[in-house]
Design an enzyme around this catalytic site. Structure first.
Site, PDB file in Angstrom:
ATOM      1  N   HIS A 115     -31.961 -62.331  31.724  1.00 28.06           N
ATOM      2  CA  HIS A 115     -33.213 -62.930  31.237  1.00 28.06           C
ATOM      3  C   HIS A 115     -34.120 -63.368  32.389  1.00 28.06           C
ATOM      4  O   HIS A 115     -35.340 -63.237  32.294  1.00 28.06           O
ATOM      5  CB  HIS A 115     -32.940 -64.159  30.358  1.00 28.06           C
ATOM      6  CG  HIS A 115     -32.741 -63.834  28.910  1.00 28.06           C
ATOM      7  ND1 HIS A 115     -33.670 -63.162  28.153  1.00 28.06           N
ATOM      8  CD2 HIS A 115     -31.718 -64.133  28.063  1.00 28.06           C
ATOM      9  CE1 HIS A 115     -33.227 -63.055  26.908  1.00 28.06           C
ATOM     10  NE2 HIS A 115     -32.043 -63.621  26.825  1.00 28.06           N
TER      11      HIS A 115
ATOM     12  N   HIS B  11     -25.752 -61.925  30.554  1.00 32.22           N
ATOM     13  CA  HIS B  11     -26.852 -61.876  29.589  1.00 32.22           C
ATOM     14  C   HIS B  11     -27.984 -62.813  30.040  1.00 32.22           C
ATOM     15  O   HIS B  11     -29.159 -62.427  30.054  1.00 32.22           O
ATOM     16  CB  HIS B  11     -26.322 -62.277  28.207  1.00 32.22           C
ATOM     17  CG  HIS B  11     -27.347 -62.323  27.129  1.00 32.22           C
ATOM     18  ND1 HIS B  11     -27.323 -61.478  26.041  1.00 32.22           N
ATOM     19  CD2 HIS B  11     -28.435 -63.126  26.943  1.00 32.22           C
ATOM     20  CE1 HIS B  11     -28.363 -61.756  25.255  1.00 32.22           C
ATOM     21  NE2 HIS B  11     -29.050 -62.751  25.776  1.00 32.22           N
ATOM     22  N   GLU B  12     -27.620 -64.045  30.425  1.00 32.64           N
ATOM     23  CA  GLU B  12     -28.648 -65.026  30.828  1.00 32.64           C
ATOM     24  C   GLU B  12     -29.255 -64.658  32.179  1.00 32.64           C
ATOM     25  O   GLU B  12     -30.460 -64.821  32.388  1.00 32.64           O
ATOM     26  CB  GLU B  12     -28.056 -66.443  30.872  1.00 32.64           C
ATOM     27  CG  GLU B  12     -27.449 -66.942  29.561  1.00 32.64           C
ATOM     28  CD  GLU B  12     -28.375 -66.823  28.364  1.00 32.64           C
ATOM     29  OE1 GLU B  12     -29.606 -66.848  28.545  1.00 32.64           O
ATOM     30  OE2 GLU B  12     -27.873 -66.670  27.243  1.00 32.64           O
TER      31      GLU B  12
HETATM   32 ZN    ZN Z   1     -30.815 -63.715  25.188  1.00 27.52          ZN
END
Ligand code: ZN
Length: 173
Positions: free
Chosen positions: A147, A143-144
């Site tokens: 980003h 998830h990171e």
């Molecule tokens: Zn996030």
């Protein structure tokens, strides 16, 4: 003294940019940013936060998984700063699980992720490290990592039917 940073919200262009690499992790401005992100993610009951989420387009994120009101079942660990990460391998095995995002308040979605990930990164001391994460930590990592590529979790859901409000999500626990 670390300061709480404002969190960028979906719609702000910085969340869609590819973040640039950090030349020197020991630079005082990078060290201060890490400290700020540590307090910001804890204050927001997050399990991770990436630099673009605090308006810095840099290849850096914090993984800070611990049980909290937003993620009661999170794995407990010491928060770690991950700088200039590179994915070395991903398991073929995928797993679907719930995710939310501090930049997309009020929404949760079921996201398919690789169950395991191996990666190389620089720690905040500037040392090169290799690590592997499994299950929830592998999910937070991916998830990171997304980003810093300008990708958010709703890009990865398979159907809008896999999205629910956070209130509804917490009610089901
Ligand atoms: Zn996030």
């Amino acid at each position: 003294m670390p300061i709480l940073r404002q969190i960028s919200q979906l719609g702000q262009p910085i969340l869609r940019q590819v973040a640039r690499k950090i030349d020197d992790p020991l630079d005082p401005s990078v060290q201060a940013l890490i400290d700020d992100m540590m307090v910001t993610v804890a204050d927001a009951s997050g399990v991770g936060i990436a630099a673009p989420q605090v308006f810095e387009s840099l290849s850096l994120f914090i993984v800070a998984s611990r049980p909290n009101p937003r993620y009661p079942q999170a794995t407990a660990m010491e928060p770690v700063a991950i700088i200039d990460p590179e994915i070395l391998w991903l398991s073929d095995e995928m797993e679907k699980g719930w995710e939310g995002c501090l930049s997309i308040p009020g929404l949760r979605g079921v996201v398919p992720r690789h169950r395991r990930v191996g990666f190389r990164y620089l720690n905040r001391e500037g040392e090169q490290k290799e690590e592997e994460y499994t299950d929830f930590l592998a999910r937070v990592f991916q998830h990171e990592f997304d980003h810093i590529q300008g990708v958010v979790f709703i890009d990865r859901i398979e159907s809008t039917l896999d999205l629910v409000t956070e209130r509804e999500y917490l009610r089901r626990l």
